[in-house]
Design an enzyme around this catalytic site. Structure first.
Site, PDB file in Angstrom:
ATOM      1  N   GLU A  79      37.373  11.126  43.637  1.00 55.21           N
ATOM      2  CA  GLU A  79      38.671  11.458  43.046  1.00 55.21           C
ATOM      3  C   GLU A  79      39.791  10.736  43.796  1.00 55.21           C
ATOM      4  O   GLU A  79      39.973  10.939  44.990  1.00 55.21           O
ATOM      5  CB  GLU A  79      38.882  12.986  43.131  1.00 55.21           C
ATOM      6  CG  GLU A  79      40.261  13.435  42.697  1.00 55.21           C
ATOM      7  CD  GLU A  79      40.463  14.940  42.872  1.00 55.21           C
ATOM      8  OE1 GLU A  79      39.529  15.624  43.347  1.00 55.21           O
ATOM      9  OE2 GLU A  79      41.565  15.414  42.555  1.00 55.21           O
ATOM     10  N   ASP A 102      38.242  16.746  45.480  1.00 49.53           N
ATOM     11  CA  ASP A 102      38.947  17.624  46.408  1.00 49.53           C
ATOM     12  C   ASP A 102      38.516  19.067  46.212  1.00 49.53           C
ATOM     13  O   ASP A 102      38.117  19.461  45.123  1.00 49.53           O
ATOM     14  CB  ASP A 102      40.468  17.547  46.168  1.00 49.53           C
ATOM     15  CG  ASP A 102      41.031  16.205  46.607  1.00 49.53           C
ATOM     16  OD1 ASP A 102      40.348  15.509  47.387  1.00 49.53           O
ATOM     17  OD2 ASP A 102      42.146  15.855  46.163  1.00 49.53           O
ATOM     18  N   ASP A 104      40.004  21.692  45.573  1.00 53.00           N
ATOM     19  CA  ASP A 104      41.073  22.499  44.968  1.00 53.00           C
ATOM     20  C   ASP A 104      40.841  22.588  43.457  1.00 53.00           C
ATOM     21  O   ASP A 104      39.835  22.099  42.950  1.00 53.00           O
ATOM     22  CB  ASP A 104      42.454  21.900  45.294  1.00 53.00           C
ATOM     23  CG  ASP A 104      42.588  20.469  44.770  1.00 53.00           C
ATOM     24  OD1 ASP A 104      41.703  20.011  44.012  1.00 53.00           O
ATOM     25  OD2 ASP A 104      43.578  19.802  45.118  1.00 53.00           O
ATOM     26  N   ASP A 116      42.330  21.162  40.902  1.00 54.11           N
ATOM     27  CA  ASP A 116      42.244  19.875  40.209  1.00 54.11           C
ATOM     28  C   ASP A 116      40.886  19.226  40.423  1.00 54.11           C
ATOM     29  O   ASP A 116      40.297  18.667  39.496  1.00 54.11           O
ATOM     30  CB  ASP A 116      43.331  18.924  40.721  1.00 54.11           C
ATOM     31  CG  ASP A 116      44.665  19.185  40.032  1.00 54.11           C
ATOM     32  OD1 ASP A 116      44.678  19.999  39.080  1.00 54.11           O
ATOM     33  OD2 ASP A 116      45.674  18.592  40.458  1.00 54.11           O
TER      34      ASP A 116
END
Ligand code: 0RA
Length: 645
Positions: A432, A505, A507, A509
């Site tokens: 990402e 990541d 998180d 997203d």
């Protein structure tokens, strides 16, 4: 052995008990032969086995309530309001019938009660198998005016049948605790059991099934009941979608002793979701009933289109695939002697069923279309636009194909490829963001690790048609890097990396991008997942440092443990805790040490053992509703089973 003993004039009872012991021994020695595995699937299979018996009682018309409870100790009880397992003496076994049912292998058939018993495949092995694989089993029967009870340990009777209080009603309760000597997993999954109970309620209309979980501080309960049967099943599958017609098309017909039960509803998406069952068993691998259904659908819709003059302007005809775009359907057949084939014994093999289903579905569909031509026209309109998209997709795919494979591979510019060209040792990291991609490129072992950075959110592949998907730049980069094509062109042997590792990541997203990628692989390169080539990287969440020592923690618990180890329980000292919000916060060396070095990393292999569940989750993720999507992201871990070092 058992026979000899009997012929030598010993009591039948002993002969019977020798037979019981031999049966038990066989089951305990090779549990996998009876329940598939001794892991999570096998553990849950015990419940299905017992519930199937109650369902059989319901199919025979004597039971309409089934209560399943997960107790605190992970024992399970299944209670029904059927006739109760008979308690009178079994004529040949010289034991109470209930004892025979619980201790004699394949005793089920001897009763021969219901019409379409769940049998074959892994189901239908009988409660005696559950008993043999349980540390303890208890049966309580209400029948003949009394309550009766028996108990077993590892399949052997420890408490003979006893008559208890008077009872007005009837029913059976089986409670068992899976044997830790047999199973590698002992904890029941609420979601897995709830999914199956929901499915059974849809498949057996009018049977109320409850699932209760007593393990938590607060008991949890869910009730499953579908008066409308399969109609409610497709409505439920389409609950987050926009239907093309409000009421599902549904019919039940029996022909040549085969009962065919079908419900169909089109929605405005682009995928095909057909689920097939035989005698309540999910036939994941399809079979003759599915083949018959598809042929009938293609023929009925094409004939209707011709009759309506709908294809006059077009220079193509509708293929089966065009007609199945946006289709959600359930096919449930009741077959007296089903033959299950295929790798997981979930493919119906009975040849006669194909023609029966084909004829029933064709006739019923033609009748429906004559009565409701507006629905038919909506379906045709959708199929025609699918056919146009198919043409466009072919052109787009030719483009992708030219860029990869035989015609001289032109790899995407952003790909940092590895040196090796042996797929078995090659890994492709899908990373990402460009900055993390940069660190990964510097930190990797370039001999066998390739890096493809992905910018931003890739296209939502669930909501787009194949032609649009294939013209998306990020998607094309992934396809050309992997080098094996998509969908029906996909060729596993051409895959350039046997590990494709999604690194995002930690998180929301990141979770979203990960699920988008999983959806893409699921829809366009299913074989890649089936082959076990898709993995998820596990970057650490924390760096814990104290003086010259440092540790990387992958969750909160681990972080606390490291802190304790470094400074003791009083928590004094200058421990530095860094929380990584993104991969970009790690330098190349840290990324290598924690996430990419095969000797130290953990990567999770993505598996896909339940198509219904998978498709359901992906649909929830990609549907228009926000809440299911959030829940999916939370539950996503379920998909992924541990492994690799
Ligand atoms: C054999 C015969 C009869 C009922 C059953 C088996 C039976 C088995 C199970 C297992 C779980 N629940 C069950 N309920 C019933 C009925 C014989 C009769 O009454 O005629």
């Amino acid at each position: 052995m058992a026979k000899e003993a009997a012929e030598n004039g010993e009591r039948q009872y002993d002969a019977g008990s020798i037979q019981v012991l031999k049966g038990l021994e066989a089951v305990r020695k090779r549990p996998g032969m009876y329940i598939g595995s001794t892991g999570e699937n096998g553990l849950h299979h015990l419940v299905y086995e017992v519930v199937d018996n109650s369902i059989d009682e319901a199919l025979a018309g004597h039971c309409d309530e089934i209560h399943v409870t997960i107790h605190k100790d992970n024992s399970i009880s299944v209670e029904d309001n059927g006739r109760g397992i008979p308690v009178d003496m079994h004529p040949t076994e010289k034991l109470p019938a209930v004892e025979v049912a619980l201790t004699v292998l394949h005793a089920g058939g001897k009763f021969d009660k219901s019409n379409y018993k769940v049998s074959g495949g892994l189901h239908g092995v009988g409660v005696s198998v559950v008993n043999a694989l349980s540390e303890r089993t208890e049966v309580i029967v209400k029948r003949d005016g009394f309550k009766w009870r028996m108990a077993f340990v590892r399949g052997q009777t420890v408490k003979k049948l006893e008559k208890l209080d008077k009872a007005k009603d009837t029913g059976t309760l089986v409670r068992f605790k899976p044997d830790p000597e047999i199973f590698t997993v002992l904890e029941y999954s609420w979601n897995t059991l709830a999914d199956r109970m929901r499915q059974l309620a849809f498949l057996n209309k009018g049977v109320a099934i409850s699932l209760k979980d007593d393990r938590g501080a607060e008991p949890k309960e869910e009730n499953f009941f579908a008066k409308g049967g399969l109609i409610q099943f497709v409505e439920w599958l389409n609950r987050n979608k926009k239907a093309l017609h409000p009421k599902p098309i549904a019919f039940t017909m029996t022909k040549d002793d085969v009962e065919v039960d079908v419900a169909i509803q089109y929605e405005d998406g682009y995928n095909e979701n057909i689920f097939t069952f035989v005698n309540n068993i999910n036939t994941h691998e399809g079979g003759t009933h599915l083949t018959g259904f598809r042929a009938a659908l293609t023929r009925a819709i094409n004939e209707f289109a011709k009759q309506q003059g709908a294809l006059k302007k077009e220079d193509f005809s509708l293929t089966g695939e065009d007609i199945r775009e946006g289709l959600t359907a359930i096919i449930h057949c009741k077959v007296r002697e089903p033959q299950f084939e295929g790798q997981t014994k979930t493919k119906l093999g009975n040849g006669e069923v194909e023609g029966i289903v084909k004829q029933v579905v064709y006739e019923q569909l033609r009748t429906f279309l004559d009565e409701k031509p507006a629905v038919g026209r909506a379906v045709i309109e959708k199929a025609v636009s699918a056919a146009r998209a198919r043409e466009a997709a072919r052109k787009a795919r030719d483009l992708v194909r030219k860029k990869s494979g035989l015609e001289g591979a032109v790899l995407p510019g952003k790909l940092a490829d590895c040196q090796s060209d042996d797929p078995a040792e090659c890994e492709l990291y899908l990373v990402e963001g460009d900055s993390a991609g940069g660190s990964a490129k510097q930190g990797r072992d370039r001999r066998f690790q390739a890096i493809l950075p992905l910018r931003g959110k890739i296209l939502n592949v669930e909501k787009a048609r194949i032609d649009k998907i294939l013209s998306n730049e990020e998607i094309r980069a992934i396809i050309t890097a992997i080098g094996a094509g998509v969908r029906e062109d996909f060729t596993l042997e051409n895959v350039r990396y046997n590990k494709i590792i999604i690194m995002t990541d930690a998180d929301v997203d990141g979770a979203h991008i990960r699920t988008l990628l999983l959806t893409f692989f699921f829809r366009q390169m299913l074989e890649l997942i089936e082959a076990g080539y898709v993995y998820i990287a596990q970057p650490p969440l924390y760096r814990v440092a104290y003086k010259k020592e440092e540790f990387y923690a992958y969750d909160e618990k681990e972080r606390e443990e490291y802190v304790k180890r470094l400074v003791g329980n009083d928590g004094k000292g200058n421990v530095n805790i860094q929380r990584y919000k993104g991969l970009g916060e790690m330098n190349p060396d840290q990324l290598w040490k924690t996430t990419m070095d095969p000797a130290r990393r953990t990567i999770l292999r993505v598996t896909m053992d339940d198509a219904v569940e998978a498709s359901k989750l992906f649909d929830e993720l990609m549907g228009d509703e926000v809440e299911p999507r959030r829940q999916f992201i939370e539950r996503n871990a379920k998909y992924v089973s541990h492994l690799d070092v």
